[in-house]
Motif scaffolding. Structure first.
Motif, PDB file in Angstrom:
ATOM      1  N   THR A 162       0.838  -1.190   0.000  1.00  0.00           N
ATOM      2  CA  THR A 162       0.000   0.000   0.000  1.00  0.00           C
ATOM      3  C   THR A 162       0.876   1.243   0.000  1.00  0.00           C
ATOM      4  O   THR A 162       2.059   1.202   0.368  1.00  0.00           O
ATOM      5  CB  THR A 162      -0.939   0.015   1.218  1.00  0.00           C
ATOM      6  OG1 THR A 162      -0.144   0.012   2.406  1.00  0.00           O
ATOM      7  CG2 THR A 162      -1.845  -1.211   1.221  1.00  0.00           C
ATOM      8  N   LEU A 163       0.262   2.384  -0.390  1.00  0.00           N
ATOM      9  CA  LEU A 163       1.016   3.619  -0.510  1.00  0.00           C
ATOM     10  C   LEU A 163       1.594   4.090   0.815  1.00  0.00           C
ATOM     11  O   LEU A 163       2.591   4.806   0.849  1.00  0.00           O
ATOM     12  CB  LEU A 163       0.136   4.726  -1.102  1.00  0.00           C
ATOM     13  CG  LEU A 163      -0.243   4.576  -2.584  1.00  0.00           C
ATOM     14  CD1 LEU A 163      -1.164   5.699  -3.009  1.00  0.00           C
ATOM     15  CD2 LEU A 163       1.003   4.569  -3.457  1.00  0.00           C
ATOM     16  N   ASP A 164       0.970   3.712   1.944  1.00  0.00           N
ATOM     17  CA  ASP A 164       1.467   4.142   3.250  1.00  0.00           C
ATOM     18  C   ASP A 164       2.542   3.207   3.805  1.00  0.00           C
ATOM     19  O   ASP A 164       2.875   3.254   4.986  1.00  0.00           O
ATOM     20  CB  ASP A 164       0.318   4.266   4.254  1.00  0.00           C
ATOM     21  CG  ASP A 164      -0.476   2.977   4.399  1.00  0.00           C
ATOM     22  OD1 ASP A 164      -0.141   1.991   3.724  1.00  0.00           O
ATOM     23  OD2 ASP A 164      -1.433   2.961   5.198  1.00  0.00           O
ATOM     24  N   GLY A 165       3.110   2.304   2.952  1.00  0.00           N
ATOM     25  CA  GLY A 165       4.255   1.497   3.352  1.00  0.00           C
ATOM     26  C   GLY A 165       3.929   0.171   4.001  1.00  0.00           C
ATOM     27  O   GLY A 165       4.823  -0.462   4.564  1.00  0.00           O
ATOM     28  N   ARG A 166       2.686  -0.299   3.910  1.00  0.00           N
ATOM     29  CA  ARG A 166       2.331  -1.583   4.507  1.00  0.00           C
ATOM     30  C   ARG A 166       2.476  -2.716   3.489  1.00  0.00           C
ATOM     31  O   ARG A 166       2.337  -2.502   2.284  1.00  0.00           O
ATOM     32  CB  ARG A 166       0.881  -1.568   5.014  1.00  0.00           C
ATOM     33  CG  ARG A 166       0.630  -0.706   6.230  1.00  0.00           C
ATOM     34  CD  ARG A 166      -0.832  -0.730   6.621  1.00  0.00           C
ATOM     35  NE  ARG A 166      -1.666  -0.088   5.605  1.00  0.00           N
ATOM     36  CZ  ARG A 166      -2.856  -0.553   5.199  1.00  0.00           C
ATOM     37  NH1 ARG A 166      -3.345  -1.664   5.698  1.00  0.00           N
ATOM     38  NH2 ARG A 166      -3.549   0.101   4.283  1.00  0.00           N
ATOM     39  N   VAL A 167       2.758  -3.924   4.006  1.00  0.00           N
ATOM     40  CA  VAL A 167       2.676  -5.148   3.221  1.00  0.00           C
ATOM     41  C   VAL A 167       1.734  -6.086   3.969  1.00  0.00           C
ATOM     42  O   VAL A 167       1.983  -6.423   5.132  1.00  0.00           O
ATOM     43  CB  VAL A 167       4.048  -5.827   3.042  1.00  0.00           C
ATOM     44  CG1 VAL A 167       3.895  -7.120   2.244  1.00  0.00           C
ATOM     45  CG2 VAL A 167       5.028  -4.894   2.342  1.00  0.00           C
ATOM     46  N   VAL A 168       0.652  -6.471   3.310  1.00  0.00           N
ATOM     47  CA  VAL A 168      -0.341  -7.341   3.947  1.00  0.00           C
ATOM     48  C   VAL A 168      -0.449  -8.635   3.159  1.00  0.00           C
ATOM     49  O   VAL A 168      -0.199  -8.673   1.954  1.00  0.00           O
ATOM     50  CB  VAL A 168      -1.723  -6.656   4.055  1.00  0.00           C
ATOM     51  CG1 VAL A 168      -1.650  -5.425   4.938  1.00  0.00           C
ATOM     52  CG2 VAL A 168      -2.247  -6.290   2.671  1.00  0.00           C
ATOM     53  N   LYS A 169      -0.804  -9.705   3.871  1.00  0.00           N
ATOM     54  CA  LYS A 169      -1.014 -11.014   3.247  1.00  0.00           C
ATOM     55  C   LYS A 169      -2.438 -11.451   3.546  1.00  0.00           C
ATOM     56  O   LYS A 169      -2.929 -11.289   4.663  1.00  0.00           O
ATOM     57  CB  LYS A 169      -0.018 -12.039   3.782  1.00  0.00           C
ATOM     58  CG  LYS A 169      -0.176 -13.426   3.168  1.00  0.00           C
ATOM     59  CD  LYS A 169       0.770 -14.448   3.809  1.00  0.00           C
ATOM     60  CE  LYS A 169       2.181 -14.256   3.345  1.00  0.00           C
ATOM     61  NZ  LYS A 169       3.073 -15.376   3.778  1.00  0.00           N
ATOM     62  N   THR A 170      -3.090 -12.035   2.550  1.00  0.00           N
ATOM     63  CA  THR A 170      -4.461 -12.483   2.712  1.00  0.00           C
ATOM     64  C   THR A 170      -4.708 -13.732   1.883  1.00  0.00           C
ATOM     65  O   THR A 170      -3.927 -14.052   0.966  1.00  0.00           O
ATOM     66  CB  THR A 170      -5.451 -11.383   2.287  1.00  0.00           C
ATOM     67  OG1 THR A 170      -6.792 -11.866   2.400  1.00  0.00           O
ATOM     68  CG2 THR A 170      -5.210 -10.966   0.853  1.00  0.00           C
TER      69      THR A 170
END
Length: 550
Positions: free
Chosen positions: A406-414
């Motif tokens: 995401t643009l705010d620097g997060r990496v998420v897994k789903t």
């Protein structure tokens, strides 16, 4: 080793006369206390006389120190003064003029000296050879231990090989199972939709039949005419729906696994084992035979869609392109010819694909925060929302999990259906996580434009390393798209430096292709089944580069 020439001492001992008998009968016994040689008759009488004194009488052959220095003639019992060379026995004076007359004679002491000298030479030879024998014995023991170690190592390597094969087979099983489950989800969704449609049509039919029945029962010409005028064509309502056929199970070909196992070689010296190479991806084991070669341009063309091109390649090798200025995806061949088109809801920022062929679409920040999944049957479904920020790059792991930046620097897994969303990384600044991909070991590489680095984290989000420079010392520009090839190399697009870097398993980064190959501002990367690298560029160009070969 020389063998000594031995004087027949046994004959000489047996010829020693009894010390008691006057007729010099050979003595067979010996009294330890009296130090006398006894014949069989004297031995019995000596026993009776010496019974009270407990004399110890034994056979002469059991006594080692009987007068062996005084040799006797084997025939007469007289002291031997000569040695018969022909008969090889000690003889007395009587023998020299009698039975052994004419035989070559030697002085008995000279013979004994010679025998003694031979024995001494034998001792010296054995003493000389003893260190060598001990050294050889030490070498044998060392080789024995080394042999045992090599055998144990081979057994361990074979066990590791077995575990690796089992692990890989289990991974193949899981991949195929996930494929089937993914196909099942897609096809069951089709069946569910058709079921609802059929139920709606049946209700419509039943309602229409009831209306027609009531109209007929009224027996009114006006009512009949009104119903006939209002009815719609039913030709397409009752048409048979097209439903997918059930999948067919095709056994996996394990020949490639067997062919690529480590091979055991047992030779006389030394004992060697050629170990297996590590499996570097979830794809075929044939990738182990690949190596990085000098890149060559296979094809280059202009993307047929508006804007900067986005790319993903399916497991079957189908290449899908999107455009930042178009709400459409196109399937193309290696020359850029359009094979198929599909409409999508939003302009894509990034594309990824699941093993079942469904395309994951990260929308452009100006359109939506909703990440969607384009099914193979053309239906597009919402997966999850990236609020409060917009989405960046998207990828799919070997376990068919979605990695979203995401643009705010997060990496998420789903999960593939958007459930179980979990944040695994958060950069310090915006734009610090543009794209993330997973290698064969489950580690995740993240390209960050804000810190101009590629960050490697483990599956728990712990930072393992940060790559900011190439092997040539050049500062890494803001890295963009990443991709993992079949050798587990990480390929990174550097839009600022107009090149694509390759990061090997030792975390060494070097330029693979660049300006000399016509590359201008590369953004997204993909590797096809023929090990070609597809590079999409900001101004709409697409280059296909061959850089791996067997």
């Amino acid at each position: 080793m020389a063998l000594s020439k031995s004087v027949n001492l046994a004959h000489a001992q047996r010829a020693v006369p009894c010390n008691i008998c006057e007729d010099e009968v050979p003595g067979e016994y010996y009294c330890i206390e009296c130090k006398q040689t006894l014949c069989s008759q004297c031995e019995k009488s000596h026993k009776r006389v010496a019974a009270t004194k407990n004399h110890n009488i034994v056979l002469r052959t059991q006594v080692g120190d009987i007068d062996t220095t005084t040799l006797t003639c084997t025939d007469h019992g007289d002291p031997a003064s000569c040695h018969c060379e022909k008969c090889n026995i000690p003889v007395c004076i009587k023998c020299v003029t009698g039975k052994h007359k004419g035989h070559d004679m030697s002085d008995i002491f000279d013979v004994l000296e010679k025998e003694k000298k031979l024995l001494q030479d034998d001792i010296k030879a054995m003493q000389r050879d003893l260190p060598t024998l001990k050294s050889h014995r030490g070498e044998v023991l060392t080789k024995k231990e080394n042999y045992k170690k090599e055998i144990n190592k081979i057994l361990k390597d074979m066990e590791d090989e077995n575990q690796a094969v089992v692990k890989h087979i289990n991974k193949l099983y899981k991949e195929r199972r996930d494929d089937i489950l993914c196909i099942q989800d897609s096809n069951l969704a089709v069946f569910d939709g058709v079921e609802v449609e059929m139920k709606t049509k049946i209700i419509s039919y039943e309602k229409r039949i009831s209306e027609y029945t009531d109209t007929i029962s009224k027996n009114s010409l006006v009512a009949l005419r009104n119903v006939v005028k209002q009815k719609k064509s039913l030709s397409e309502i009752g048409s048979k729906p097209e439903l997918p056929d059930p999948p067919t199970f095709v056994p996996c070909n394990l020949e490639s696994i067997v062919e690529n196992l480590g091979k055991l070689h047992i030779t006389a010296s030394p004992l060697k084992f050629i170990p297996r190479k590590q499996y570097t991806s979830s794809s075929s084991l044939k990738s182990k035979a690949l190596k990085v070669t000098t890149p060559t341009i296979v094809s280059k063309f202009k993307c047929p869609l508006l804007g900067s091109p986005r790319i993903c390649i399916t497991k079957e090798g189908d290449v899908w392109l999107g455009g930042s200025g178009s709400r459409e995806l196109v399937m193309v061949d290696i020359k850029g010819q359009v094979l198929r088109r599909r409409n999508i809801q939003n302009r894509p920022y990034s594309l990824a694909v699941m093993d079942c062929g469904d395309v994951i679409i990260s929308p452009d920040s100006g359109d939506s925060r909703s990440v969607s999944r384009l099914m193979r049957d053309g239906r597009e479904q919402h997966v999850f929302d990236t609020s409060p920020s917009y989405s960046d790059g998207v990828s799919v792991t070997a376990e068919q999990k979605i990695l979203m930046c995401t643009l705010d620097g997060r990496v998420v897994k789903t999960n593939g259906d958007g459930t179980n969303v979990k944040q695994i990384y958060k950069g310090r600044d915006d734009y610090s996580a543009l794209h993330a991909v997973e290698d064969a070991d489950g580690n995740i590489y993240i390209s960050g434009g804000a810190n101009q680095a590629v960050v490697k984290i483990n599956k728990d989000g712990k930072v393992l390393s940060t790559i900011t420079h190439t092997t040539g010392g050049r500062q890494l520009g803001p890295p963009w798209g990443l991709v993992v090839d079949k050798m587990d190399n990480i390929l990174c697009a550097d839009s600022a430096n107009y090149c694509v870097y390759i990061i090997d398993q030792n975390q060494k980064m070097r330029e693979l292709v660049g300006r000399s190959h016509g590359i201008q501002r590369p953004i997204w990367l993909a590797v096809d089944n023929d090990n070609n690298l597809w590079i999409t560029q900001y101004y709409g160009n697409v280059h296909v580069v061959k850089y791996l070969s067997q």
